[in-house]
Write an enzyme that holds these catalytic residues in place. Structure first.
Site, PDB file in Angstrom:
ATOM      1  N   LYS A   1       0.259  -1.151   0.203  1.00  0.00           N
ATOM      2  CA  LYS A   1      -0.259  -0.058  -0.419  1.00  0.00           C
ATOM      3  C   LYS A   1       0.977   1.223   0.459  1.00  0.00           C
ATOM      4  O   LYS A   1       0.488   2.535  -0.917  1.00  0.00           O
ATOM      5  CB  LYS A   1      -0.985  -0.379   1.388  1.00  0.00           C
ATOM      6  CG  LYS A   1      -1.425   1.127   0.888  1.00  0.00           C
ATOM      7  CD  LYS A   1      -2.658   1.560   2.324  1.00  0.00           C
ATOM      8  CE  LYS A   1      -3.717   0.582   2.617  1.00  0.00           C
ATOM      9  NZ  LYS A   1      -4.400   0.081   3.764  1.00  0.00           N
TER      10      LYS A   1
ATOM     11  N   GLU B   1      10.211  -6.071   3.999  1.00  0.00           N
ATOM     12  CA  GLU B   1      10.613  -6.927   3.247  1.00  0.00           C
ATOM     13  C   GLU B   1       9.811  -7.008   1.726  1.00  0.00           C
ATOM     14  O   GLU B   1      11.113  -7.738   1.218  1.00  0.00           O
ATOM     15  CB  GLU B   1       9.567  -8.072   3.893  1.00  0.00           C
ATOM     16  CG  GLU B   1      10.129  -9.023   5.672  1.00  0.00           C
ATOM     17  CD  GLU B   1       9.311  -7.097   6.406  1.00  0.00           C
ATOM     18  OE1 GLU B   1       8.978  -7.763   7.814  1.00  0.00           O
ATOM     19  OE2 GLU B   1       8.949  -6.341   6.535  1.00  0.00           O
TER      20      GLU B   1
ATOM     21  N   GLY C   1      -5.861  -4.975   4.930  1.00  0.00           N
ATOM     22  CA  GLY C   1      -4.461  -5.854   4.570  1.00  0.00           C
ATOM     23  C   GLY C   1      -4.974  -7.270   4.998  1.00  0.00           C
ATOM     24  O   GLY C   1      -5.017  -8.115   3.881  1.00  0.00           O
ATOM     25  N   ARG C   2      -5.717  -7.927   5.854  1.00  0.00           N
ATOM     26  CA  ARG C   2      -5.656  -9.352   6.011  1.00  0.00           C
ATOM     27  C   ARG C   2      -7.245  -9.582   5.360  1.00  0.00           C
ATOM     28  O   ARG C   2      -8.198 -10.595   4.754  1.00  0.00           O
ATOM     29  CB  ARG C   2      -6.303 -10.370   7.426  1.00  0.00           C
ATOM     30  CG  ARG C   2      -6.682  -9.206   8.390  1.00  0.00           C
ATOM     31  CD  ARG C   2      -5.965  -9.723   9.804  1.00  0.00           C
ATOM     32  NE  ARG C   2      -6.842  -8.976  10.647  1.00  0.00           N
ATOM     33  CZ  ARG C   2      -6.225  -7.437  11.237  1.00  0.00           C
ATOM     34  NH1 ARG C   2      -5.517  -6.882  10.179  1.00  0.00           N
ATOM     35  NH2 ARG C   2      -7.508  -6.925  11.940  1.00  0.00           N
TER      36      ARG C   2
ATOM     37  N   GLU D   1      -4.629 -12.015  13.942  1.00  0.00           N
ATOM     38  CA  GLU D   1      -4.158 -10.653  13.917  1.00  0.00           C
ATOM     39  C   GLU D   1      -5.579  -9.687  13.443  1.00  0.00           C
ATOM     40  O   GLU D   1      -5.307  -9.195  14.965  1.00  0.00           O
ATOM     41  CB  GLU D   1      -3.943 -10.405  12.479  1.00  0.00           C
ATOM     42  CG  GLU D   1      -2.782  -9.236  12.330  1.00  0.00           C
ATOM     43  CD  GLU D   1      -1.601  -8.856  11.453  1.00  0.00           C
ATOM     44  OE1 GLU D   1      -1.033  -9.456  10.633  1.00  0.00           O
ATOM     45  OE2 GLU D   1      -2.764  -8.460  10.214  1.00  0.00           O
TER      46      GLU D   1
ATOM     47  N   HIS E   1      -2.795 -37.675  11.265  1.00  0.00           N
ATOM     48  CA  HIS E   1      -1.779 -38.856  11.448  1.00  0.00           C
ATOM     49  C   HIS E   1      -0.721 -38.286  11.957  1.00  0.00           C
ATOM     50  O   HIS E   1       0.732 -38.912  11.548  1.00  0.00           O
ATOM     51  CB  HIS E   1      -0.791 -39.543   9.911  1.00  0.00           C
ATOM     52  CG  HIS E   1      -2.425 -40.811   9.589  1.00  0.00           C
ATOM     53  ND1 HIS E   1      -2.366 -42.022   9.543  1.00  0.00           N
ATOM     54  CD2 HIS E   1      -2.897 -40.821   8.386  1.00  0.00           C
ATOM     55  CE1 HIS E   1      -2.797 -42.986   9.106  1.00  0.00           C
ATOM     56  NE2 HIS E   1      -4.336 -42.110   8.431  1.00  0.00           N
TER      57      HIS E   1
ATOM     58  N   LYS F   1       9.085  -5.204  14.583  1.00  0.00           N
ATOM     59  CA  LYS F   1       9.547  -4.247  13.209  1.00  0.00           C
ATOM     60  C   LYS F   1      10.296  -2.631  13.643  1.00  0.00           C
ATOM     61  O   LYS F   1      11.517  -2.546  12.920  1.00  0.00           O
ATOM     62  CB  LYS F   1       8.562  -3.750  12.174  1.00  0.00           C
ATOM     63  CG  LYS F   1       7.561  -5.081  11.353  1.00  0.00           C
ATOM     64  CD  LYS F   1       6.711  -4.105  10.304  1.00  0.00           C
ATOM     65  CE  LYS F   1       5.845  -5.410  10.061  1.00  0.00           C
ATOM     66  NZ  LYS F   1       5.087  -5.160   8.700  1.00  0.00           N
TER      67      LYS F   1
END
Length: 555
Positions: A206, A212, A266-267, A352, A383, A511
């Site tokens: 954005k 990153e 974002g999510r 979050e 399993h 961060k």
């Protein structure tokens, strides 16, 4: 505002919990032959069987009253009206506007946002069509064969999950790649698979400043320039951003910048321009079908009474386990290999959003909030961790998710898959009594002494809650409905806990500290005050990687 523990319905549910905590679901099914029909709900192409929960009508009525006393109806209307329910950032939370297929006006600060939403959708559609039909070519005139999406968090997880889930609808020429980890091995592995002349990079940030993402983007740019020229960057890089200046400085033509807004978290962003890789891969028609499925769930959520409201039911049943039974985690177990990214996507969405200890009014919450979300494809999970779910000491609700439609033409596979879904839910509910174990071992001819030694180990208490979510088929429309269902479930729980589900300040602290430590690792600044453990770790890195004290190579 009143906290959850101050509400009358909260207090009234405690005596009921005391009655219910020793009630077994076996008995509930015996006492109510109609239970399976009544605790069953269909919305569009989704079917929810919630009969295998430790609930009765009294439980549900108490939970619905708790939702009302928490102000859920008012908060729902406020979100759909574009009010700034994200109070710590003074923003609306309007992901529902991104899939508003009725195009009814939705206002933020007096402006109807729908014209802008529709404009970006058209822009995405034109671009996706050009890439898919080969009109958009690389610098050598060849059609694009590989799409590399560079983002992080919601700008990675949503597109990755949806493109993987719906890969049977994907364009046969296009190979999708997703890079989020700043660990260079992920990007390196992708770049080794693609060619500069036929690769399109989508940089999703954005602000176009995310460390990153921009680190990976510049590394990809440098890789490209070893083959192409500066003026070719515009043919191979596009941006999902709002920072025109930074996008242009990178070399991207701002005509190929796709906008989204600060009321898109974002999510919750796969419905926005962040979904550009989804639209390119699936096509505009399928992307719109995904939006229509989400819109269907939105309309169900805002209009259906609580008693028949799928997100409210899942949200409040979750409250029952988290806050009364002390269930601190929740498992997502999809029985479809293409849904193997779904648990991780819901993990971010839920944890979050509701991983908070402070109420909207700034005071500490007085109850537990968001659960730990974890999971894996169901067959693999059986399993791995299902042993704990069956016989462990925790109470862990489980969502078992499957498709009724056969997704492969391999005979017998889908029947085995669904038999496991249904059998696991039954086993979690029924368990196995000591008497049943004895009878089983006696039938095998085992002698009495050995039987008695084995009985405690082969006994299952059962009474473990599950929800079964069945999709008619895994298609764009139903996937849209499924993700919107979980979004609204998370919102319901956040409202009841009195927290803001739409900020994520906890993401920022690490961060901020990392920026200082990075400068110390590279020798840009002298050592700063830290705790003794952190200082020692920094010295260890510098001894291992710095040739001369104060000068350091970035590896």
């Amino acid at each position: 505002m009143k906290h959850l523990s101050e509400l009358p319905a909260w207090r009234q549910l405690w005596p009921h919990y005391e009655e219910m905590k020793s009630v077994h679901m076996r008995d509930l099914f015996t006492q109510d032959p109609d239970r399976a029909r009544r605790y069953w709900l269909e919305v569009g192409g989704l079917t929810l069987d919630y009969a295998k929960n430790r609930i009765t009508d009294q439980t549900l009525n108490g939970l619905f009253e708790l939702a009302r006393e928490s102000g859920l109806p008012e908060k729902m209307r406020a979100m759909f009206a574009g009010e700034k329910i994200n109070n710590t950032e003074n923003r609306a939370a309007l992901h529902i506007a991104l899939r508003n297929r009725a195009d009814t006006p939705i206002y933020v600060d007096g402006e109807n946002v729908m014209p802008k939403v529709n404009s970006v959708l058209r822009h995405m559609g034109r671009f996706a069509h050009a890439v898919r039909n080969g009109d958009w070519t690389g610098y050598t005139g060849q059609a694009i064969t590989d799409i590399v999406n560079i983002g992080i968090g919601g700008s990675d997880q949503g597109p990755l999950m949806m493109c993987t889930a719906l890969q049977t609808y994907g364009h046969p020429r296009l190979n999708m790649h997703f890079v989020s980890n700043v660990d260079g091995t992920q990007l390196r592995d992708v770049l080794e698979q693609v060619r500069p002349e036929t690769t399109l990079f989508i940089i999703a940030s954005k602000t176009f400043t995310t460390q990153e993402t921009l680190t990976n983007a510049h590394t990809a740019r440098d890789w490209f320039l070893r083959a192409g020229r500066e003026e070719d960057i515009a043919k191979h890089f596009v941006a999902v951003s709002t920072n025109k200046e930074a996008v242009s400085a990178f070399g991207i033509d701002t005509a190929n910048m796709f906008e989204f807004w600060n009321w898109v978290g974002g999510r919750y962003s796969l419905w926005s321009a962040i979904g550009l890789p989804i639209m390119i891969y699936l096509g505009e028609e399928n992307f719109i079908a995904m939006l229509e499925g989400a819109h269907l769930m939105d309309q169900h959520f805002i209009n259906a009474p609580f008693e028949q409201n799928m997100p409210v039911l899942l949200g409040m049943i979750g409250i029952w386990y988290i806050n009364y039974f002390g269930g601190g985690s929740h498992v997502i177990a999809p029985y479809d290999q293409h849904l193997h990214h779904l648990p991780r996507f819901i993990q971010q969405l839920d944890m979050e959003s509701n991983g908070k200890q402070t109420a909207c009014d700034g005071t500490p919450v007085g109850t537990d909030t968001g659960p730990i979300i974890w999971g894996e494809t169901g067959i693999n999970g059986q399993h791995a961790f299902f042993q704990l779910l069956h016989q462990g000491t925790h109470i862990t609700p489980i969502d078992l998710i499957a498709s009724l439609e056969k997704r492969s033409n391999l005979p017998g596979h889908h029947e085995i898959l669904l038999s496991n879904v249904f059998a696991q839910a039954e086993a979690f509910m029924r368990g196995k009594t000591a008497e049943e174990v004895r009878a089983e071992l006696q039938a095998q001819g085992m002698d009495g002494e050995k039987i008695e030694k084995l009985v405690p180990h082969k006994t299952f208490s059962g009474n473990r809650p599950t929800n079964i979510l069945l999709l008619d088929k895994i298609d764009p429309r139903n996937m849209g409905s499924l993700i919107a269902l979980y979004e609204h479930k998370v919102f319901v729980q956040g409202v009841v806990w009195g927290i803001n589900s739409f900020d994520q300040w906890g993401v920022e602290l690490g961060k901020q500290l990392a920026k200082t430590i990075l400068a110390e690792l590279t020798g840009e600044i002298p050592p700063q005050p830290h705790d003794a453990s952190t200082e020692r770790l920094i010295r260890l890195y510098r001894r291992a990687n710095c040739e001369v004290d104060g000068t350091c190579d970035i590896l």
